[in-house]
Design a protein around this motif. Structure first.
Motif, PDB file in Angstrom:
ATOM      1  N   SER A 275       0.897  -1.162   0.054  1.00 49.24           N
ATOM      2  CA  SER A 275       0.004   0.067  -0.116  1.00 49.24           C
ATOM      3  C   SER A 275       0.798   1.154   0.022  1.00 49.24           C
ATOM      4  O   SER A 275       1.921   1.485   0.410  1.00 49.24           O
ATOM      5  CB  SER A 275      -0.952  -0.183   1.254  1.00 49.24           C
ATOM      6  OG  SER A 275      -1.718  -1.037   1.084  1.00 49.24           O
ATOM      7  N   TYR A 276       0.325   2.237  -0.694  1.00 48.66           N
ATOM      8  CA  TYR A 276       1.086   3.534  -1.085  1.00 48.66           C
ATOM      9  C   TYR A 276       0.178   4.715  -0.843  1.00 48.66           C
ATOM     10  O   TYR A 276      -1.026   4.520  -0.944  1.00 48.66           O
ATOM     11  CB  TYR A 276       2.042   3.553  -2.238  1.00 48.66           C
ATOM     12  CG  TYR A 276       2.874   2.397  -2.443  1.00 48.66           C
ATOM     13  CD1 TYR A 276       4.200   2.291  -1.989  1.00 48.66           C
ATOM     14  CD2 TYR A 276       2.248   1.261  -3.184  1.00 48.66           C
ATOM     15  CE1 TYR A 276       4.958   1.085  -2.230  1.00 48.66           C
ATOM     16  CE2 TYR A 276       3.126   0.075  -3.292  1.00 48.66           C
ATOM     17  CZ  TYR A 276       4.379   0.129  -3.015  1.00 48.66           C
ATOM     18  OH  TYR A 276       5.489  -0.988  -3.179  1.00 48.66           O
ATOM     19  N   THR A 277       0.772   5.734  -0.765  1.00 48.92           N
ATOM     20  CA  THR A 277      -0.134   7.107  -0.933  1.00 48.92           C
ATOM     21  C   THR A 277      -0.274   7.376  -2.443  1.00 48.92           C
ATOM     22  O   THR A 277       0.896   7.439  -2.928  1.00 48.92           O
ATOM     23  CB  THR A 277       0.713   8.022   0.012  1.00 48.92           C
ATOM     24  OG1 THR A 277       0.777   7.798   1.307  1.00 48.92           O
ATOM     25  CG2 THR A 277      -0.119   9.563  -0.108  1.00 48.92           C
ATOM     26  N   TRP A 278      -1.288   7.706  -2.666  1.00 49.65           N
ATOM     27  CA  TRP A 278      -1.581   8.175  -3.957  1.00 49.65           C
ATOM     28  C   TRP A 278      -1.707   9.963  -3.970  1.00 49.65           C
ATOM     29  O   TRP A 278      -2.673  10.384  -3.565  1.00 49.65           O
ATOM     30  CB  TRP A 278      -2.878   7.745  -4.766  1.00 49.65           C
ATOM     31  CG  TRP A 278      -2.958   8.158  -6.184  1.00 49.65           C
ATOM     32  CD1 TRP A 278      -3.701   9.159  -6.380  1.00 49.65           C
ATOM     33  CD2 TRP A 278      -2.426   7.484  -7.464  1.00 49.65           C
ATOM     34  NE1 TRP A 278      -3.901   9.389  -7.807  1.00 49.65           N
ATOM     35  CE2 TRP A 278      -3.131   8.165  -8.327  1.00 49.65           C
ATOM     36  CE3 TRP A 278      -1.723   6.508  -7.462  1.00 49.65           C
ATOM     37  CZ2 TRP A 278      -2.499   8.070  -9.776  1.00 49.65           C
ATOM     38  CZ3 TRP A 278      -1.288   6.072  -8.732  1.00 49.65           C
ATOM     39  CH2 TRP A 278      -1.865   7.016  -9.927  1.00 49.65           C
ATOM     40  N   GLU A 279      -0.686  10.488  -4.462  1.00 46.82           N
ATOM     41  CA  GLU A 279      -0.730  11.863  -4.449  1.00 46.82           C
ATOM     42  C   GLU A 279      -1.228  12.431  -5.609  1.00 46.82           C
ATOM     43  O   GLU A 279      -1.453  12.061  -6.783  1.00 46.82           O
ATOM     44  CB  GLU A 279       0.687  12.378  -4.408  1.00 46.82           C
ATOM     45  CG  GLU A 279       1.621  12.049  -3.001  1.00 46.82           C
ATOM     46  CD  GLU A 279       2.794  12.597  -3.072  1.00 46.82           C
ATOM     47  OE1 GLU A 279       3.006  14.001  -3.599  1.00 46.82           O
ATOM     48  OE2 GLU A 279       3.844  11.582  -2.955  1.00 46.82           O
ATOM     49  N   PRO A 280      -1.911  13.639  -5.704  1.00 50.18           N
ATOM     50  CA  PRO A 280      -2.509  14.289  -6.995  1.00 50.18           C
ATOM     51  C   PRO A 280      -1.337  14.558  -7.784  1.00 50.18           C
ATOM     52  O   PRO A 280      -0.134  14.988  -7.388  1.00 50.18           O
ATOM     53  CB  PRO A 280      -3.024  15.794  -6.165  1.00 50.18           C
ATOM     54  CG  PRO A 280      -3.368  15.467  -4.786  1.00 50.18           C
ATOM     55  CD  PRO A 280      -2.265  14.335  -4.357  1.00 50.18           C
ATOM     56  N   GLY A 281      -1.608  14.413  -9.197  1.00 50.60           N
ATOM     57  CA  GLY A 281      -0.522  14.559 -10.121  1.00 50.60           C
ATOM     58  C   GLY A 281       0.181  13.198 -10.356  1.00 50.60           C
ATOM     59  O   GLY A 281       1.373  13.198 -11.107  1.00 50.60           O
ATOM     60  N   SER A 282      -0.119  12.075  -9.519  1.00 55.70           N
ATOM     61  CA  SER A 282       0.725  10.951  -9.828  1.00 55.70           C
ATOM     62  C   SER A 282       0.417  10.127 -11.094  1.00 55.70           C
ATOM     63  O   SER A 282      -0.481  10.205 -11.547  1.00 55.70           O
ATOM     64  CB  SER A 282       0.425   9.952  -8.528  1.00 55.70           C
ATOM     65  OG  SER A 282       0.759  10.337  -7.336  1.00 55.70           O
ATOM     66  N   MET A 283       1.448   9.433 -11.361  1.00 54.15           N
ATOM     67  CA  MET A 283       1.113   8.415 -12.596  1.00 54.15           C
ATOM     68  C   MET A 283       1.549   7.001 -12.305  1.00 54.15           C
ATOM     69  O   MET A 283       2.554   6.952 -11.548  1.00 54.15           O
ATOM     70  CB  MET A 283       1.774   8.810 -13.634  1.00 54.15           C
ATOM     71  CG  MET A 283       1.669   8.058 -15.140  1.00 54.15           C
ATOM     72  SD  MET A 283       2.730   9.122 -16.277  1.00 54.15           S
ATOM     73  CE  MET A 283       3.904   7.981 -16.343  1.00 54.15           C
ATOM     74  N   LEU A 284       0.750   5.949 -12.765  1.00 54.77           N
ATOM     75  CA  LEU A 284       1.060   4.588 -12.638  1.00 54.77           C
ATOM     76  C   LEU A 284       1.678   4.002 -14.141  1.00 54.77           C
ATOM     77  O   LEU A 284       0.608   4.195 -15.030  1.00 54.77           O
ATOM     78  CB  LEU A 284       0.154   3.688 -12.057  1.00 54.77           C
ATOM     79  CG  LEU A 284       0.335   2.491 -12.139  1.00 54.77           C
ATOM     80  CD1 LEU A 284       1.425   1.608 -11.276  1.00 54.77           C
ATOM     81  CD2 LEU A 284      -1.068   1.598 -11.783  1.00 54.77           C
ATOM     82  N   ALA A 285       2.668   3.493 -14.245  1.00 56.61           N
ATOM     83  CA  ALA A 285       2.813   2.507 -15.527  1.00 56.61           C
ATOM     84  C   ALA A 285       3.160   1.390 -15.296  1.00 56.61           C
ATOM     85  O   ALA A 285       4.196   1.041 -14.515  1.00 56.61           O
ATOM     86  CB  ALA A 285       3.867   3.336 -16.381  1.00 56.61           C
ATOM     87  N   MET A 286       2.711   0.486 -16.102  1.00 56.22           N
ATOM     88  CA  MET A 286       3.067  -1.057 -15.921  1.00 56.22           C
ATOM     89  C   MET A 286       3.187  -1.692 -17.300  1.00 56.22           C
ATOM     90  O   MET A 286       2.560  -1.163 -18.370  1.00 56.22           O
ATOM     91  CB  MET A 286       1.739  -1.770 -15.210  1.00 56.22           C
ATOM     92  CG  MET A 286       1.503  -1.416 -13.785  1.00 56.22           C
ATOM     93  SD  MET A 286       0.589  -2.565 -13.030  1.00 56.22           S
ATOM     94  CE  MET A 286      -1.229  -2.342 -14.004  1.00 56.22           C
TER      95      MET A 286
END
Length: 336
Positions: A275-286
């Motif tokens: 589990s992580y903090t999701w900040e405004p402006g974040s991006m996930l790439a898989m």
């Protein structure tokens, strides 16, 4: 799986246009909307030949939380556009033509973006099948998703797959890579997607992976990752098995997300959910291993400000390998 159309000579312009019309009709588009899509693809394909040295065009359905329609992604490895803003004005031309191409794409699209540098040019254009809901009734959406999945050259079936869904204020995303290539790998990937889509809204990523492990025992198996983002709570949960590459890029840091060793459907010793903090402006790439593990945003200034479909297209163009199925999916938070 998506099948980009290669445009390296003039007869392929008509092929790309026919495909756009076919996708529009399958979506139930009106004649006017189908005509828009056909014009965008024709202009884009013509520009690929004139200025980009050829390239690819992908035409496919898209579905956001508040709209659906047809998406066109155009990719080349040409010299780039020196002045993108000027190139979209009617009458601007560097090739002795009327200069209507990019301006025409902009006019016919409900949404469009361009990214260009010395590595090439990428264009994203969307034609909506319906107008967005009124602002008062539209769900607040900060997360956009885009991806690109292609099979090994010469294969019709793709062993990679990805999917996303909104449930109870959370965005669920998965990526799967069936072992090997071809129809049997595709069967394993599709079965994993079925489990993902059927999962309860109360399930966790690790529970989805366990359910997929049981369901894929009759297949050749797969590697798989599941992520759940709850933007209103600033929460992000991830679990992966096998060599899925995942990065969480936030305004404060870039973090590589660990997966545990194993093969879904064959051997899974443990599942580590993080589990992580999701900040405004974040991006996930898989991405699957069809893309180089050394892919990076560093060599593409300004790309992160673009739509996820455009980001995924550029990274796939520049880092995919020719000896495997290749998939990348990008989730972007627009609050930042």
């Amino acid at each position: 799986m998506e099948a980009p159309i290669v445009v390296n000579e003039s007869s392929q312009v008509a092929e790309a246009r026919r495909h756009a019309v076919s996708v529009g009709k399958a979506l139930g588009f009106s004649e006017e909307l189908t005509g828009r899509a056909a014009l965008i693809v024709t202009e884009a394909a013509t520009n690929l030949l004139k200025y980009g040295g050829g390239g690819t065009i992908l035409t496919r359905p898209y579905a956001d939380i508040d709209s659906t329609g047809l998406e066109i992604l155009v990719l080349d490895k040409g010299p780039g556009i020196a002045d993108p803003a000027a190139s979209q004005r009617d009458g601007h031309s560097t090739g002795g033509t009327l200069g209507l191409g990019l301006g025409g794409i902009a006019r016919q699209s409900h949404f469009h973006e361009i990214y260009t540098d010395e590595k090439g040019t990428a264009i994203l254009a969307r034609v909506r099948s319906d107008e967005p809901a009124p602002a008062a009734s539209r769900p607040r959406q900060w997360l956009n998703v885009g991806g690109l999945s292609t099979p090994l050259a010469g294969q019709e079936a793709c062993g990679d797959a990805w999917a996303s869904r909104w449930e109870a204020g959370a965005l669920w995303v998965t990526m799967v890579d069936g072992l090997g290539h071809g129809p049997q790998a595709a069967r394993a990937a599709h079965e994993a997607l079925r489990v993902f889509q059927a999962a309860s809204v109360t399930a966790t990523p690790s529970e989805v992976l366990r359910a997929a492990h049981a369901a894929l025992r009759s297949t050749r198996g797969a590697v798989m990752a599941v992520a759940v983002i709850r933007p209103m709570l600033g929460a992000f949960t991830f679990a992966g098995i096998g060599n899925i590459s995942a990065q969480l890029i936030s305004p404060s840091e870039t973090r590589r997300l660990p997966s545990t060793d194993g093969t879904v459907g064959y051997s899974v010793r443990s599942i580590r959910e993080q589990s992580y903090t999701w900040e405004p402006g974040s991006m996930l790439a898989m991405s699957t291993d069809g893309l180089s593990t050394r892919w990076t945003m560093a060599g593409h200034p300004g790309l992160q400000r673009r739509h996820p479909s455009l980001i995924a297209g550029v990274l796939h163009r520049d880092f995919s390998r020719s000896n495997d199925d290749a998939t990348i999916v990008v989730v972007k938070d627009e609050q930042g």
